[in-house]
Design an enzyme around this catalytic site. Structure first.
Site, PDB file in Angstrom:
ATOM      1  N   GLU A   1     -12.151  12.319   8.399  1.00 47.92           N
ATOM      2  CA  GLU A   1     -11.133  11.424   7.128  1.00 47.92           C
ATOM      3  C   GLU A   1     -11.903  11.795   6.356  1.00 47.92           C
ATOM      4  O   GLU A   1     -13.240  11.976   6.111  1.00 47.92           O
ATOM      5  CB  GLU A   1     -10.315  10.315   7.444  1.00 47.92           C
ATOM      6  CG  GLU A   1      -9.461   9.750   6.757  1.00 47.92           C
ATOM      7  CD  GLU A   1      -9.132   8.297   6.735  1.00 47.92           C
ATOM      8  OE1 GLU A   1      -7.866   8.261   6.170  1.00 47.92           O
ATOM      9  OE2 GLU A   1      -9.953   7.831   7.060  1.00 47.92           O
TER      10      GLU A   1
ATOM     11  N   GLU B   1      -2.408   7.498  -5.244  1.00 52.52           N
ATOM     12  CA  GLU B   1      -2.757   5.910  -3.947  1.00 52.52           C
ATOM     13  C   GLU B   1      -2.230   4.543  -4.685  1.00 52.52           C
ATOM     14  O   GLU B   1      -3.477   4.655  -5.856  1.00 52.52           O
ATOM     15  CB  GLU B   1      -4.105   5.497  -2.709  1.00 52.52           C
ATOM     16  CG  GLU B   1      -3.521   4.319  -1.740  1.00 52.52           C
ATOM     17  CD  GLU B   1      -4.689   5.044  -0.508  1.00 52.52           C
ATOM     18  OE1 GLU B   1      -4.567   3.317   0.211  1.00 52.52           O
ATOM     19  OE2 GLU B   1      -5.078   5.223  -0.454  1.00 52.52           O
TER      20      GLU B   1
ATOM     21  N   ASN C   1       1.255  -1.469   0.106  1.00 46.76           N
ATOM     22  CA  ASN C   1       0.182   0.158   0.187  1.00 46.76           C
ATOM     23  C   ASN C   1       0.393   1.637  -0.064  1.00 46.76           C
ATOM     24  O   ASN C   1       1.781   1.125   1.290  1.00 46.76           O
ATOM     25  CB  ASN C   1      -1.107   0.094   1.788  1.00 46.76           C
ATOM     26  CG  ASN C   1      -2.012   1.287   1.613  1.00 46.76           C
ATOM     27  OD1 ASN C   1      -2.768   1.291   2.370  1.00 46.76           O
ATOM     28  ND2 ASN C   1      -2.316   1.590   0.153  1.00 46.76           N
TER      29      ASN C   1
ATOM     30  N   TYR D   1     -12.386  12.017   1.814  1.00 50.47           N
ATOM     31  CA  TYR D   1     -11.853  12.114   0.163  1.00 50.47           C
ATOM     32  C   TYR D   1     -13.185  12.581  -0.269  1.00 50.47           C
ATOM     33  O   TYR D   1     -14.508  12.302  -0.793  1.00 50.47           O
ATOM     34  CB  TYR D   1     -12.188  10.781  -0.282  1.00 50.47           C
ATOM     35  CG  TYR D   1     -11.321   9.350   0.905  1.00 50.47           C
ATOM     36  CD1 TYR D   1     -10.151   9.496   0.458  1.00 50.47           C
ATOM     37  CD2 TYR D   1     -12.091   9.216   2.019  1.00 50.47           C
ATOM     38  CE1 TYR D   1      -9.591   8.135   0.645  1.00 50.47           C
ATOM     39  CE2 TYR D   1     -11.210   7.796   2.714  1.00 50.47           C
ATOM     40  CZ  TYR D   1      -9.764   7.933   2.197  1.00 50.47           C
ATOM     41  OH  TYR D   1      -9.501   6.788   2.807  1.00 50.47           O
TER      42      TYR D   1
ATOM     43  N   TYR E   1      -7.886  14.474  -0.612  1.00 49.06           N
ATOM     44  CA  TYR E   1      -8.269  13.537   0.905  1.00 49.06           C
ATOM     45  C   TYR E   1      -7.544  14.761   2.146  1.00 49.06           C
ATOM     46  O   TYR E   1      -6.429  15.779   1.909  1.00 49.06           O
ATOM     47  CB  TYR E   1      -6.960  12.828   0.356  1.00 49.06           C
ATOM     48  CG  TYR E   1      -7.028  11.650   1.944  1.00 49.06           C
ATOM     49  CD1 TYR E   1      -7.563  11.088   2.709  1.00 49.06           C
ATOM     50  CD2 TYR E   1      -6.180  12.446   2.531  1.00 49.06           C
ATOM     51  CE1 TYR E   1      -6.928   9.918   3.690  1.00 49.06           C
ATOM     52  CE2 TYR E   1      -5.523  11.920   3.964  1.00 49.06           C
ATOM     53  CZ  TYR E   1      -6.342  10.722   4.082  1.00 49.06           C
ATOM     54  OH  TYR E   1      -6.001   9.595   4.823  1.00 49.06           O
TER      55      TYR E   1
END
Length: 232
Positions: free
Chosen positions: A122, A219, A80, A124, A113
């Site tokens: 959080e 990502e 990741n 997005y 983000y």
């Protein structure tokens, strides 16, 4: 099903244009997967804030270019990683422009983000993605039309999960472009964050009063690909 997209945060500041290897520095804070002791780097580059993180399992290189430009190349179909440029702190209502090339092969996101505190959120705004649609891993609250496109609005709750403030329980807020911008080559767009944030607030999804960073991030998760993105 849990989304793979778990961005990393907060390590030693590094300035200037850099090409960071997979063992850059020790992480001080974490995204949503357990990332204790994993390499990470944040700092400023040509007037922009950047964040780069990898778990070291993939072959990956993140490079800061001039102005708001960055590039990311990864391979190996493992691990990741995430990198991007933007601002710290973020703001309510910034119009963010991006352009470049985005070529994922497998699971990947291209998104605005960020984080807020008070409360800890959080968030997005997903413009494009590879083989995994984050809408499949969250509860749909509604939709909104922003910048001539329709976005699904979604929420998820993380319980006792790593965050910018250590292990916490917090919500994720999502806007996911539907349909997504096609990956695999040239890509560009403009995101009026205020349009999304106002729609979230109208649905009872209130961001915090204290802003942390706000970036355009690429990502990858157990995938390969490349991105060269300029943020303004």
């Amino acid at each position: 099903m849990v989304s793979f997209s778990r961005l990393a945060l907060f390590a030693a500041a590094i300035t200037g244009a850099v090409a960071l290897p997979a063992n850059a520095t020790d992480a001080e804070g974490f995204g949503l997967l357990a990332r204790s002791g994993t390499p990470s780097a944040t700092g400023t580059s040509n007037g922009f804030y950047y964040s780069w993180w990898t778990d070291g399992a993939a072959q990956a290189t993140y490079t800061n270019g001039g102005g708001g430009q960055y590039s990311l190349n990864w391979s190996g179909n493992n691990g990741n990683l995430v990198g991007g440029k933007g601002w710290n702190p973020g703001t309510n209502g910034r119009v963010i422009n991006y352009s470049g090339n985005y070529q994922p092969n497998g699971n990947s996101y291209l998104s605005v983000y960020g984080w807020t505190r008070s409360p800890l959120i959080e968030y997005y705004i997903v413009e494009s993605y590879g083989s995994f649609n984050p809408s499949s891993a969250a509860a749909k609250k509604g939709s909104v039309s922003c910048d001539g496109a329709t976005y699904d609005i979604l929420t998820t709750t993380r319980v006792n999960a790593p965050s910018i403030d250590g292990t916490q329980t917090f919500q994720q807020f999502w806007s996911v472009r539907n349909p997504k911008k096609s990956p695999g080559g040239a890509i560009s767009g403009s995101v009026n964050t205020g349009c999304h944030f106002n729609a979230w607030r109208n649905l009872g999804m209130n961001l915090g009063t204290s802003w942390n960073y706000q970036i355009v991030a690429t990502e990858g998760f157990k995938s390969s690909g490349s991105a060269s993105i300029t943020v303004s």
